[in-house]
Design an enzyme around this catalytic site. Structure first.
Site, PDB file in Angstrom:
ATOM      1  N   GLY A  29       0.829  -1.200   0.000  1.00  0.00           N
ATOM      2  CA  GLY A  29       0.000   0.000   0.000  1.00  0.00           C
ATOM      3  C   GLY A  29       0.858   1.242   0.000  1.00  0.00           C
ATOM      4  CG  ASN A  30      -0.207   4.755  -1.468  1.00  0.00           C
ATOM      5  OD1 ASN A  30      -0.845   5.638  -0.907  1.00  0.00           O
ATOM      6  ND2 ASN A  30      -0.661   4.128  -2.544  1.00  0.00           N
ATOM      7  NE  ARG A  31       3.972   7.794   5.445  1.00  0.00           N
ATOM      8  CZ  ARG A  31       4.972   8.493   5.943  1.00  0.00           C
ATOM      9  NH1 ARG A  31       6.218   8.210   5.606  1.00  0.00           N
ATOM     10  NH2 ARG A  31       4.741   9.489   6.767  1.00  0.00           N
ATOM     11  CB  SER A  32      -2.770   8.136  -0.102  1.00  0.00           C
ATOM     12  OG  SER A  32      -3.985   8.846  -0.233  1.00  0.00           O
ATOM     13  CB  ALA A  97      -1.615   7.795  -3.531  1.00  0.00           C
TER      14      ALA A  97
END
Ligand code: C5P
Length: 222
Positions: A29-32, A97
């Site tokens: 995943g990512n930090r959005s 994102a």
């Protein structure tokens, strides 16, 4: 219709991260946080638009005025949902994102640790949602986001041209701005112009951004 700057317009907003599954319990995943995109959806609704919000995995309440929310998990699901929702949209604002890569194979069972050995994951490229839309002969007014750690102006303007966007909103991540924060600062670029939106809450920035989008959209369609 009410009197807002986007009264009667259909606006699609994507927000949040995407999760790319590795196996039934793990993902990339990512930090959005989704906060900027949700604020944009709320601001567009406030401006009178009919808003469809395509949301990645976030735990945020649906903003007031949003007509429809489509929850997705992966980039592939977001791609499909945005393309479908954009078919009769006037404006698409890509605040999500989206993961650039996904594991080539999703393991059907939980991967077991092989003590002492390396594990290699092969990643496949995800399709670019904005590029898919801009390649269509008729498509909505396209607004992208560019989150960069350095050379913000160069990368953002390059992205504007490469993806054939109508506008791009660039922000520098880090320095207490960007991901997982309540505040942000944006620079907007379009062909032949730019505009600084100084540091403010994501709510205020979203309203400014939507006002600028409405202005450029009206010029483009005039
Ligand atoms: O190239 P980059 O991913 O930094 O561009 C960011 C912009 O492109 C964002 O607006 C994002 O929503 C959009 N994007 C997309 N599809 C992807 C990756 C990014 O529409 N697969």
């Amino acid at each position: 219709f009410g009197g807002g700057a986007l009264a009667g317009r259909r606006v699609v907003v994507s927000a949040g991260p995407t999760y790319e599954d590795i196996d039934p319990v793990r993902f990339i995943g990512n930090r959005s946080s989704g906060k900027m995109g949700f604020a944009v959806a709320e601001a567009a609704a406030l401006a009178g638009a009919h808003v469809i919000l395509v949301a990645g995995p976030v735990s945020l309440p649906t903003p007031a005025g949003v007509v429809e929310r489509v929850d997705v998990r992966s980039a592939a699901q977001m791609h499909a949902a945005v393309i479908e929702a954009s078919a009769d949209a006037d404006i698409y604002i890509a605040a999500a994102a989206v993961g650039d890569y996904r594991p080539q194979q999703v393991a059907p069972c939980k991967l077991k640790k092989q003590a002492g050995a390396e594990l290699t994951l092969t990643l496949a490229e995800n399709p670019d949602i904005l590029a898919t839309l801009s390649a269509q002969p008729t498509h909505p007014f396209l607004v992208g986001f560019a989150a960069e750690t350095h050379d913000v102006a160069t990368y953002a303007q390059d992205k504007l041209r490469r993806k054939k966007l109508d506008m791009i909103a660039a922000n520098r991540v880090g320095e207490g701005l960007g991901f997982e924060t309540a505040e942000n600062a944006l620079t907007l670029y379009w062909e032949g112009g730019s505009k600084e939106l100084p540091r403010a809450s994501k709510t205020e920035l979203a309203r400014e951004l939507v006002a600028r989008i409405a202005e450029r959209f009206q010029r483009a369609r005039a």
